[in-house]
Design a protein around this motif. Structure first.
Motif, PDB file in Angstrom:
ATOM      1  N   CYS A 247       0.393  -3.602   8.959  1.00  0.00           N
ATOM      2  CA  CYS A 247       0.099  -2.431   8.128  1.00  0.00           C
ATOM      3  C   CYS A 247      -1.380  -2.094   8.311  1.00  0.00           C
ATOM      4  O   CYS A 247      -2.223  -2.988   8.359  1.00  0.00           O
ATOM      5  CB  CYS A 247       0.399  -2.773   6.668  1.00  0.00           C
ATOM      6  SG  CYS A 247      -0.279  -1.600   5.494  1.00  0.00           S
ATOM      7  N   HIS A 249      -3.207  -0.799   6.198  1.00  0.00           N
ATOM      8  CA  HIS A 249      -3.937  -0.951   4.932  1.00  0.00           C
ATOM      9  C   HIS A 249      -4.113  -2.427   4.569  1.00  0.00           C
ATOM     10  O   HIS A 249      -5.192  -2.848   4.182  1.00  0.00           O
ATOM     11  CB  HIS A 249      -3.183  -0.248   3.806  1.00  0.00           C
ATOM     12  CG  HIS A 249      -2.885   1.189   4.131  1.00  0.00           C
ATOM     13  ND1 HIS A 249      -3.843   2.166   4.080  1.00  0.00           N
ATOM     14  CD2 HIS A 249      -1.740   1.798   4.540  1.00  0.00           C
ATOM     15  CE1 HIS A 249      -3.292   3.337   4.433  1.00  0.00           C
ATOM     16  NE2 HIS A 249      -2.018   3.131   4.715  1.00  0.00           N
ATOM     17  N   CYS A 250      -3.025  -3.213   4.671  1.00  0.00           N
ATOM     18  CA  CYS A 250      -3.104  -4.589   4.165  1.00  0.00           C
ATOM     19  C   CYS A 250      -2.861  -5.627   5.252  1.00  0.00           C
ATOM     20  O   CYS A 250      -2.873  -6.827   4.986  1.00  0.00           O
ATOM     21  CB  CYS A 250      -2.089  -4.788   3.031  1.00  0.00           C
ATOM     22  SG  CYS A 250      -0.387  -4.848   3.610  1.00  0.00           S
ATOM     23  N   CYS A 275       4.538   0.888   3.888  1.00  0.00           N
ATOM     24  CA  CYS A 275       4.403  -0.558   4.122  1.00  0.00           C
ATOM     25  C   CYS A 275       5.296  -1.308   3.136  1.00  0.00           C
ATOM     26  O   CYS A 275       5.295  -1.016   1.943  1.00  0.00           O
ATOM     27  CB  CYS A 275       2.954  -0.989   3.940  1.00  0.00           C
ATOM     28  SG  CYS A 275       2.755  -2.791   3.884  1.00  0.00           S
ATOM     29  N   CYS A 278       2.514  -3.446   0.654  1.00  0.00           N
ATOM     30  CA  CYS A 278       1.572  -2.804  -0.277  1.00  0.00           C
ATOM     31  C   CYS A 278       2.008  -1.387  -0.642  1.00  0.00           C
ATOM     32  O   CYS A 278       1.356  -0.732  -1.456  1.00  0.00           O
ATOM     33  CB  CYS A 278       0.164  -2.795   0.296  1.00  0.00           C
ATOM     34  SG  CYS A 278      -0.066  -1.655   1.676  1.00  0.00           S
TER      35      CYS A 278
HETATM   36 ZN   LIG Z   1       0.451  -2.716   3.641  1.00  0.00          ZN
END
Ligand SMILES: [Zn+2]
Length: 655
Positions: A247, A249-250, A275, A278
């Motif tokens: 992902c 983002h995370c 995702c 998250c």
């Molecule tokens: Zn994520």
């Protein structure tokens, strides 16, 4: 250092000789096609504008999931069979060409390529193989081709030291005349199924290749109908590798699933990928980044030396090659209302077989398989007991499953304990809590088919609803293998993983001596259950005998049990959803929890070997005439005792 101590003049000469006679390190298929890392100028595979959106030298970074497949085709990889279950536009056919090209260029080899028909094979040779060969520097003059024999439809392409036979999947007789170590079957599901009595050409070729020490067979296809798919059964018995990407983002690694593609209804252009960890969204343009950091991960690494399998779906199509996410959303919306269009969507976009109505299992069909054995009795061959408990406001529902060899399951008991489940302790006037009733039930003994007492090896209690109460119940009963669990919404979660420790010590650290809670991959467990129920149906001409069934049911189970067991259906967009008019699903939930309990590391039914089963047999089903065991049976199974677990004094007191 064999050259030490030799005069310098000789030494230089010897070193030259060694250099001349040492073959250059053989390139992997990916290195051959795109050049070694950092040397794209050494690429041997040149794509033409007729067949590729990006003419020019092959680049391994353009489609990052392909090099892993090429490595499996290399004879340095141990698996003799490579399976690629793919969506359309996945570029996997190019990988097969690279395999052939590297062999033609670098080493002697013999191939057999099978296509759905002679015409398709001819077209492939003309439009794909020849242009590839013509593109490889220095190789163009070495090729000759022709028909193998007047009575055969096989085509042959020769090069020094090697041959490529091109044949058809509907001519098993032709296949029977060749014996080569390398086999390719592309578009396997488009080939007609062979008639009864005729061998399947792929199986035939596999058999004929088995005499070669180094052999490799690749079967590649977009899957079709579940009843006639060739590729799907191969995929299911493979390592089941999926391409995991992080992902943005995370960084959570996950494989792309259509259910995570989100868009505003009626506005597919808004499609983004959510995702699974998250829930943040990724855009199509992020694909380049996530694919570059992706990696293949096997669901069954233990099959690595037998059948290596890859699954590629349309969501992975690199930017500029194949459909963007928005186009998949659009295709899904347009497919609605037509079963045929939905099937095409499944096959070509998701690389999955379409189960349609068959995904459902009808309760009456399952009930018809019920067998005459009493609930709470343990039929012969059942050597391990586990349970799963579902928590409702006014009751606790528990199901006990028995396991035998081959992980064959028998439903041993279902029981409901009524009472206020929010209260763990006795009430003011001394009335026992419903939890005490459950405790007594879980501690009770069953009788094996030879009247030996059997206890539950592991019990899971759902803590999704009354977390604190359930943890309060399971915390002091860990030693009896009674644990809290909760279903995970994550569809790719393994059935049961490592525990989490919800209790916290003073400084905020997890207390590993406190309660244990297990996250369950309920989606996977339900898929397994429904596959098993469907498989047990057998075919009209080949019914499954009761002893061979994956799951057996007692004729004392009420209709409601079966209705609940089949109360959900799978939808690729929304996952497992309740079926209309099926209001309750407790028997499904408790089945799934008990199934997971059997996979808890203290039981690990999936890892038991023959010797373990024999030990259980001698304990619970001693041969007639033999002495009955008189040893006290503690509150845990012998399996748990075989491991590191030692019974505690608390447990002995419980007896
Ligand atoms: Zn994520």
């Amino acid at each position: 250092m064999p050259l030490d101590g030799i005069p310098d003049g000789y030494r230089a000469g010897l070193e030259d000789l060694v250099r001349v006679f040492t073959p250059p390190a053989r390139k992997s298929i990916a290195e051959w096609a795109g050049g070694p890392d950092g040397h794209p100028e050494q690429a041997k595979r040149i794509l033409t504008s007729k067949t590729s959106a990006y003419p020019g030298p092959w680049r391994n970074d353009r489609v990052p999931y392909l090099p892993g497949i090429m490595d499996a085709l290399d004879d340095r990889h141990p698996a003799p069979i490579i399976v690629v279950c793919k969506s359309a536009q996945s570029c996997v056919s190019e990988v097969l060409l690279n395999w052939i090209g590297r062999s033609m260029d670098a080493m002697p080899a013999a191939f057999l390529a099978l296509w759905p028909s002679v015409e398709v094979g001819k077209k492939w040779t003309r439009t794909r193989v020849r242009p590839m060969i013509l593109g490889v520097p220095g190789m163009r003059m070495q090729m000759s081709s022709g028909q193998k024999r007047p009575d055969s439809t096989l085509l042959e392409l020769h090069w020094p030291g090697g041959v490529l036979n091109i044949g058809s999947m509907n001519k098993p007789d032709d296949v029977a005349t060749v014996s080569v170590p390398n086999i390719i079957v592309d578009d396997a599901d488009r080939a007609p199924l062979t008639l009864a009595g005729e061998g399947d050409p792929f199986e035939l070729a596999l058999m004929r290749s088995s005499t070669f020490e180094r052999r490799k067979a690749a079967i590649v296809s977009t899957p079709t109908d579940i009843d006639r798919s060739r590729i799907w059964p191969w995929w299911l018995r493979s390592t089941m590798d999926r391409f995991f990407v992080p992902c943005i983002h995370c960084n959570h690694m996950q494989h792309l699933r259509f259910a995570q593609l989100k868009w505003i209804k009626g506005k597919p252009s808004s499609a983004m990928y959510e995702c699974e960890e998250c829930s943040a969204l990724m855009e199509n343009r992020h694909k380049k980044r996530i694919l570059a950091d992706g990696e293949w991960r096997a669901e069954h690494p233990e099959r690595e030396t037998q059948v290596k399998g890859f699954h590629v779906i349309g969501l992975y199509a690199p930017v500029g090659l194949g459909y963007e996410w928005a186009l998949h959303a659009d295709a899904w919306e347009r497919a609605q209302g037509s079963d045929a269009r939905i099937q095409v969507f499944y096959n070509t976009r998701l690389g999955e077989v379409h189960k349609g109505e068959r995904q459902r299992v009808e309760w009456a069909e399952i009930k018809a398989r019920a067998e005459p054995y009493a609930l709470r009795s343990v039929p012969r061959g059942t050597l391990l007991l586990v349970s799963g408990t579902d928590v409702q406001a006014d009751r606790l529902e528990t199901q006990v499953l028995g396991f035998g060899r081959g992980e064959r399951i028998v439903v041993v008991d279902t029981v409901v304990h009524y009472g206020d489940t929010t209260r763990l302790l006795p009430s003011g006037d001394g009335e026992a809590s419903v939890w005490a009733k459950l405790d007594e039930y879980l501690a009770g003994a069953f009788q094996s088919s030879r009247d030996v007492p059997m206890r539950l090896s592991c019990s899971l209690v759902d803590s999704g609803y009354l977390t604190d109460v359930v943890l309060g119940f399971t915390r002091p009963r860990k030693a009896r293998n009674i644990f809290a669990c909760r279903g995970s919404a994550n569809a790719s979660r393994q059935p049961i993983g490592r525990p989490s420790y919800p209790d916290v010590k003073r400084r905020g650290k997890a207390d590993t001596r406190g309660a244990e809670r297990y996250e369950l991959g309920v989606s996977m467990l339900k898929h397994w259950l429904f596959e098993a129920l469907r498989a047990d149906a057998g075919k009209p001409d080949a019914p499954v005998l009761p002893a061979d069934r994956h799951i057996r049911f007692s004729n004392e189970l009420p209709d409601e049990y079966y209705r609940q067991l089949t109360a959900e259906t799978y939808d690729p967009k929304h996952g497992w959803i309740p079926r209309a008019n099926y209001h309750r699903n407790e028997s499904l939930d408790t089945f799934v929890y008990a199934r997971a309990a059997a996979m808890h590391h203290s039981v690990a039914v999936h890892r038991l070997r023959d010797a373990d089963w024999e030990r259980l047999e001698s304990l619970y089903e001693p041969a007639a005439g033999g002495a009955k065991p008189t040893a006290p049976v503690l509150g845990v199974s012998p399996i748990a005792r075989m491991g590191s677990f030692l019974p505690t004094s608390a447990q002995v007191r419980n007896e």
